[in-house]
Design an enzyme around this catalytic site. Structure first.
Site, short mmCIF file in Angstrom:
data_model
loop_
_atom_site.label_atom_id
_atom_site.label_comp_id
_atom_site.label_asym_id
_atom_site.label_seq_id
_atom_site.Cartn_x
_atom_site.Cartn_y
_atom_site.Cartn_z
N ASP A 80 0.87 -1.17 0.00
CA ASP A 80 0.00 0.00 0.00
C ASP A 80 0.91 1.22 0.00
O ASP A 80 1.58 1.51 1.00
CB ASP A 80 -0.88 -0.02 1.25
N SER A 161 1.03 12.24 -16.04
CA SER A 161 -0.15 12.24 -16.90
C SER A 161 -0.14 13.52 -17.72
O SER A 161 0.56 14.49 -17.38
CB SER A 161 -1.42 12.21 -16.03
N TYR A 174 -6.84 14.72 -8.93
CA TYR A 174 -5.96 14.01 -9.86
C TYR A 174 -4.99 14.98 -10.54
O TYR A 174 -3.78 14.75 -10.57
CB TYR A 174 -6.80 13.27 -10.89
N LYS A 178 -0.85 15.23 -10.06
CA LYS A 178 0.08 15.05 -11.16
C LYS A 178 0.92 16.31 -11.40
O LYS A 178 2.11 16.21 -11.73
CB LYS A 178 -0.68 14.65 -12.43
#
Length: 279
Positions: A80, A161, A174, A178
C-alpha cells in the site's frame, strides 16, 4: 540474460492488473533483461481501493509468472503506497531477493475518483493525493535510500499524466497530484544527481486500460457524447497522430528513460501524447 537491463532489478508499483500501464512497463523491462518486482496493493482495504480497480495477489502472481517466461526472475510484493513502512519494505525486498535495486517506477495511482468540484469530499481529495503524490514521494525516497549506498546510480520514473500539464474538469485532485509530481521530480533530481540517480516523469494522454475504459464511460456521459465510441472518435480527432495512447507507448518511454541512452536526462516530464499535449 541479454538486454539493456540485464543484471538490473526494477520495481514497478501498481503493476498487478492485467492490461494496465504497470503490467506493460514490467513486461517491457523484463523483456530487456531486468529482474522485476511486481507490486500492487493486493486486496481492497477501504472504500477508496475497490476490488475492481486494484491488482489482487493472484493476479500479481500470474503476471510475475508471465514475466519469468522471458528468462529472468520476477517476484511479487503487496504494498500500500500510502504506508511508508510498506514502501520501504518493498525496496528492501528488491535488494534482498534480486541482489540490487536499480530502477523504480512509481506507477500506482487513483484515477477513478472523478466528480464535479462541488461534490468532492475531503476524503476523496485525500485518497487521491495520498496515493498519487505522497505514494510517489515514499517510493522515490525508499528507492534512493537503497540506491545511494550501492554507489551505482539508478533510475526513478514517475508515471504522471497529461494532467501534469493541463487542467481537466471533474479531476481536481488528480490534476493537482500530477502537477505536484512535476515539482517533486525537479527538486529530487537536483538532490540525487550527485549520486547519478536520474528522476523523470512520463506524461501519457488517455490510455484505454481497465481504468481507462471506466473513464471513457464516465466522460462520455459527462460530455453528452452519443456513445463511448463517439467520445473516443472525438478524442482521436484532436490528437495529431490520430489515436489515444496504448500501454506500450508509455512502456517504451519508461524503458528509454531507464536506459543508458538517457543517462544525461533528469528532471524532465516527457509527454507521450501523440502530439495532443505540446508543452
Amino acid at each position: 540474460m541479454a538486454g539493456r537491463f540485464a543484471g538490473k532489478t526494477a520495481v514497478v508499483t501498481g503493476s498487478g492488473r492485467r492490461g494496465g500501464l504497470g503490467e506493460a512497463i514490467a513486461r517491457r523491462l523484463a523483456q530487456e533483461g531486468a529482474a522485476v518486482v511486481v507490486s500492487d496493493i493486493g486486496r481492497s482495504v477501504d472504500p477508496s481501493t475497490p476490488a475492481g480497480m486494484i491488482g489482487g495477489t493472484e493476479e500479481m502472481e500470474a503476471i510475475a509468472a508471465d514475466l519469468r517466461q522471458y528468462g529472468g526472475s520476477a517476484s511479487i510484493r503487496p504494498c500500500d503506497v500510502r504506508r511508508w513502512d510498506e514502501v520501504r519494505a518493498l525496496a528492501d525486498h528488491a535488494k534482498e531477493t534480486h541482489g540490487s535495486l536499480d530502477i523504480w517506477v512509481n506507477n500506482a495511482g487513483i484515477g477513478y475518483i472523478m466528480k464535479p468540484l462541488m461534490e468532492v469530499r475531503p476524503e476523496d481529495w485525500n485518497a487521491v493525493i495520498d496515493v498519487n503524490l505522497t505514494g510517489c514521494f515514499y517510493g522515490l525516497k525508499a528507492a534512493a535510500e537503497v540506491m545511494i549506498p550501492q554507489g551505482t546510480g539508478g533510475r526513478i520514473v514517475n508515471i504522471a499524466s497529461q494532467a501534469a500539464k493541463s487542467g481537466f474538469p471533474h479531476a481536481q485532485a488528480y490534476t493537482a497530484s500530477k502537477h505536484g509530481l512535476v515539482g517533486l521530480t525537479r527538486s529530487a533530481a537536483i538532490e540525487l544527481g550527485a549520486h547519478q540517480i536520474t528522476v523523470n516523469n512520463v506524461c501519457p494522454n488517455h490510455v484505454t486500460t481497465g481504468l481507462g475504459a471506466w473513464q471513457n464511460e464516465y466522460f462520455a456521459k459527462v460530455t453528452g457524447a452519443a456513445s463511448v465510441e463517439a467520445y473516443l472518435a472525438a478524442m482521436a480527432a484532436r490528437i495529431p497522430l490520430g489515436r489515444p495512447g496504448k500501454p506500450e507507448d508509455t512502456a517504451d518511454a519508461v524503458a528509454f528513460l531507464c536506459s543508458d541512452e538517457a543517462k544525461y536526462i533528469t528532471a524532465e516530464s516527457m509527454n507521450v501524447s501523440g502530439g495532443e499535449e505540446p508543452h
